[in-house]
Design an enzyme around this catalytic site. Structure first.
Site, PDB file in Angstrom:
ATOM      1  N   GLU A  49      -2.129  -5.153  -3.789  1.00 22.60           N
ATOM      2  CA  GLU A  49      -1.160  -4.454  -2.944  1.00 22.60           C
ATOM      3  C   GLU A  49      -0.136  -5.437  -2.375  1.00 22.60           C
ATOM      4  O   GLU A  49       1.051  -5.105  -2.251  1.00 22.60           O
ATOM      5  CB  GLU A  49      -1.877  -3.724  -1.815  1.00 22.60           C
ATOM      6  N   ASP A  83       0.834  -1.206   0.000  1.00 19.06           N
ATOM      7  CA  ASP A  83       0.000   0.000   0.000  1.00 19.06           C
ATOM      8  C   ASP A  83       0.866   1.253   0.000  1.00 19.06           C
ATOM      9  O   ASP A  83       0.618   2.208  -0.745  1.00 19.06           O
ATOM     10  CB  ASP A  83      -0.920  -0.022   1.216  1.00 19.06           C
TER      11      ASP A  83
END
Length: 309
Positions: free
Chosen positions: A150, A79
């Protein structure tokens, strides 16, 4: 949900992506190839959902010899890496963009619906290891699909470094940025395309010479001359005078008097005195009460020994 696409790659319905619907650009030659994570251990962890091992979630920290084998830590890392790469690319493509619109554009690009769409295009959910009882639900979840993308970014970063991530994500993310940029311009009441070239002229110093590599500068035609002031520089005398009086714990009494026939009924002239402890520190006149008080404050500051322009 599939959004109809126009010939220029902009969604027709809804007209402006709102973060709940994925951005879906057209890739004539398909998405850039998915990189291969070389480390088998990392690759296995990337595609392991926490339900596969069903470890307790309330643990503060794993033991050094028994780290959690699921992909949550990679997702957390990915992320941040994804946000860094998108922000850097956004600065390269749209270098004059302000922070507010830039944040909105990035949020559209890295939002779960868009990341989930990318994840499905790469067929990442089909490789996810999870508890069999939750397989159908988890593979169909947009949040899990986005988390998996992610996680892959985080795994690739640990496996091959930031440059490898950029080499993959830059051509992948750029079309998403273009659509998000146009959409946010529309949200701000502007045309989708800017009325000027996207890439500014090379930065130079005030002498017009190219600067050495790594030395930042601003375009001389933009920053060499300050903008004209919106109001006279003396407009701040009143607030400065009030500040000095407050520091001395004194109050100001503004006494208005007749302007002796000056002005008209529609545009009167106000005359005022600034009284402090029964003493007149300044007099002023103006077309508004505030302008008159400001002139009186300027005179009062001079009596107090405060230098004023």
């Amino acid at each position: 949900m599939v959004v109809p696409m126009s010939t220029v790659g902009l969604p027709r319905a809804p007209a402006v992506p709102n973060g709940r619907v994925p951005i879906q650009p057209e890739f004539e030659d398909g998405l850039p190839p998915l990189p291969e994570i070389r480390s088998e251990a990392l690759r296995l962890q990337v595609f392991t959902h926490r339900s596969f091992f069903a470890r307790p979630t309330h643990v503060f920290e794993d033991m050094p010899d028994d780290p959690s084998p699921d992909n949550e830590s990679l997702e957390h890392l990915g992320d941040s890496v994804l946000s860094l790469v998108v922000t850097g690319l956004l600065r390269d493509v749209y270098p004059c963009l302000r922070v507010g619109p830039s944040t909105k554009i990035r949020a559209l690009v890295v939002g779960n619906p868009t990341l989930a769409w990318i994840s499905v295009q790469y067929r990442l959910p089909e490789r996810l290891r999870m508890h069999p009882a939750q397989a159908i639900t988890l593979q169909a979840s947009a949040n899990i699909q986005a988390d998996l993308f992610e996680s892959f970014v985080g795994g690739l970063y640990l496996d091959q470094g930031l440059e490898a991530v950029k080499a993959w994500l830059h051509p992948l993310i750029r079309p998403f940025l273009v659509i998000a940029y146009r959409s946010v311009r529309v949200q701000h009441g502007l045309s989708p395309e800017p009325p000027y070239p996207m890439h500014p002229p090379p930065y130079t110093n005030t002498a017009g010479d190219a600067l050495p590599s790594g030395v930042p500068a601003y375009p001389s035609q933009t920053w060499s001359t300050p903008p004209p002031p919106r109001m006279p520089a003396s407009i701040g005398h009143l607030s400065l005078f009030n500040q000095h009086m407050q520091q001395q714990c004194k109050s100001i009494e503004w006494v208005y008097s007749d302007s002796a026939g000056e002005g008209t009924r529609t545009t009167p002239i106000w005359v005022v005195r600034a009284m402090v402890d029964g003493e007149c520190l300044g007099r002023g006149r103006g077309s508004t009460k505030k302008a008159a008080r400001n002139e009186a404050a300027k005179e009062g500051l001079a009596k107090l020994g405060v230098p004023v322009p």
